[in-house]
Design an enzyme around this catalytic site. Structure first.
Site: not given
Length: 440
Positions: A40, A245, A262, A273, A352, A356, A363, A386, A390, A408, A410
């Site tokens: 619950d 991700h 990130d 972001d 990638h 965005h 996003h 960004e 890799y 990365r 960004e």
């Protein structure tokens, strides 16, 4: 209870004006539902962004109905949970029907139990029903029942809306260009996020676990007045940094590795972001620094390219070209730049997109193409920049010292009439700055 800020009503008027230009109609916006986590216990509730944008009510269940007449008349009808003293003891105060009118500006308000009875009359005869089909099966079924019932009443003079149109054609276009109130919230989210990333750099020492660093980040979000993360926080150490991700887990940060974070804090429904990559030991190794400086140089060039009239595709193409040049110079790729772009082999190390939209959602909404062409940027849009590099840990063609390293960087960038503003410039990213924060 004080009324909510007037900009919610202004948003409704602007949306209704756009609807009226297209013949008017009825916009139906369901509120988000609470979702069970287990037994619950519910998942942390977060209101649907479109509903909040128009109404400002942070309660589950029910819906908003925005009626826009071709004459320009605007009407808001809300269906909300009723006041219930027993339930409010357990789950908190509710606006109720009276609060929906007095605080949230509804012209009419009813309980959620009255939706199936009242909605058909609100939709009947509308030129257009603005409703997002396919988002929620329960709401799709409810709307289908209403339309079927209206068709069945044709001999009584009833008829369903002539068309069903995606409400994003109005709301998402409106949300794409940020108002001063929205930019104020994004700036605050950026400020909170800057502190959180520096906390991660300070805390991310050898022996710490990814989820411990995550805890420092999310503590900083809330300590500065944010509601928490705007999306799932990524803390990825070592080879995990090459997983796009990846989420924070139990892996231990080790001396000699990088840690990619990130994370963006959410403030009053608007999120930052930001990604930064830092050395766990406090200093980048020479191979890590080479990759980092390539990524940073390209990212800065991409930010400089942000201005009215350019497109996200143009910015991405610039990043692809500059990174590919770097990959070839480092020996990660062979041949010439044009060939490696044409055969997309650069995607082995950069797979990638560069940007965005950003706003209420990480996003965020808004079309990327208009009439089949990349959308030109205009002042008020906010986007991420960004680029990343890799190098997989099992990449036998890469120098051994570069394997298992993901970088990365960004930032969140506002398009201004003169060019751009980096909203997250306060988050350190120059090598010397990052290493200074990471001092061990």
């Amino acid at each position: 209870m004080e009324p909510i800020p007037s900009f919610f009503a202004e948003r409704r008027r602007a949306a209704a004006a756009q609807m009226a230009r297209q013949g008017g109609g009825v916009m139906l916006l369901p509120a988000a539902e609470e979702k069970l986590r287990n037994a619950d216990t519910e998942h942390l509730f977060r209101q649907d962004s479109d509903y909040h944008y128009v109404v400002g009510l942070d309660e589950p269940e029910g819906c908003a109905v925005l009626l826009a007449a071709p004459s320009g008349e605007v009407k808001l009808v809300l269906f909300v949970r009723p006041r219930d003293r027993e339930k409010e003891i357990w789950t908190g105060r509710r606006a109720g029907v009276e609060g929906a009118k007095e605080r949230y500006g509804a012209d009419e308000a009813y309980t959620v139990a009255e939706m199936d009875e009242k909605l058909p009359a609100l939709l009947e005869g509308a030129e257009t029903l603005w409703f997002r089909l396919g988002e929620d099966a329960g709401w799709d079924a409810r709307v289908a029942r209403i339309l079927r019932g209206l068709r069945g009443g044709a001999r009584l003079g009833k008829h369903p809306p002539r068309a069903i149109v995606e409400p994003g054609r109005v709301l998402h276009e409106q949300r794409l260009v940020k108002s001063p109130e929205e930019l104020k919230r994004l700036r605050k989210a950026a400020e909170i996020t800057a502190e959180a990333h520096m906390a991660a750099m300070r805390d991310g020492q050898p022996g710490r676990r990814e989820h411990q660093v995550q805890a420092e980040i999310e503590y900083a979000f809330r300590r500065r007045g944010g509601s928490g993360p705007g999306y799932g926080t990524i803390v990825a150490t070592g080879a995990n940094s090459t997983i796009l991700h990846y989420r924070a887990g139990p892996d231990v940060l080790k001396d000699g590795d990088v840690c990619l974070v990130d994370a963006g804090g959410e403030y009053d429904f608007y999120t930052a972001d930001v990604t930064r990559t830092f050395p766990v030991s406090g200093d980048f190794t020479k191979p890590q620094r080479v990759l980092y400086e390539l990524c940073l140089d390209v990212q800065k060039q991409a930010i400089e390219a942000v201005k009215p009239g350019t497109t996200l595709d143009a910015i991405h193409d610039l990043v692809v070209r500059k990174l590919t040049e770097g990959f070839i110079s480092l020996g990660l790729l062979q041949g010439n730049v044009e060939e490696r772009i044409a055969d997309k082999s650069f995607r082995k190390y950069y797979m990638h997109r560069t940007s965005h939209w950003l706003g209420m959602d990480v996003h965020d909404v808004g079309d990327y193409y208009v009439d089949g062409k990349p959308r030109p940027l205009v002042p008020g849009m906010v986007l991420t920049v960004e680029p990343g590099i890799y190098v997989a840990e099992d990449d036998e063609t890469a120098p051994p010292e570069m394997r298992g390293v993901g970088i990365r960087i960004e930032d969140d960038v506002l398009v201004t009439p003169e060019g751009h503003e980096n909203l997250t410039a306060a988050v350190p990213k120059e090598v010397a700055e990052v290493e200074a924060v990471c001092v061990r």
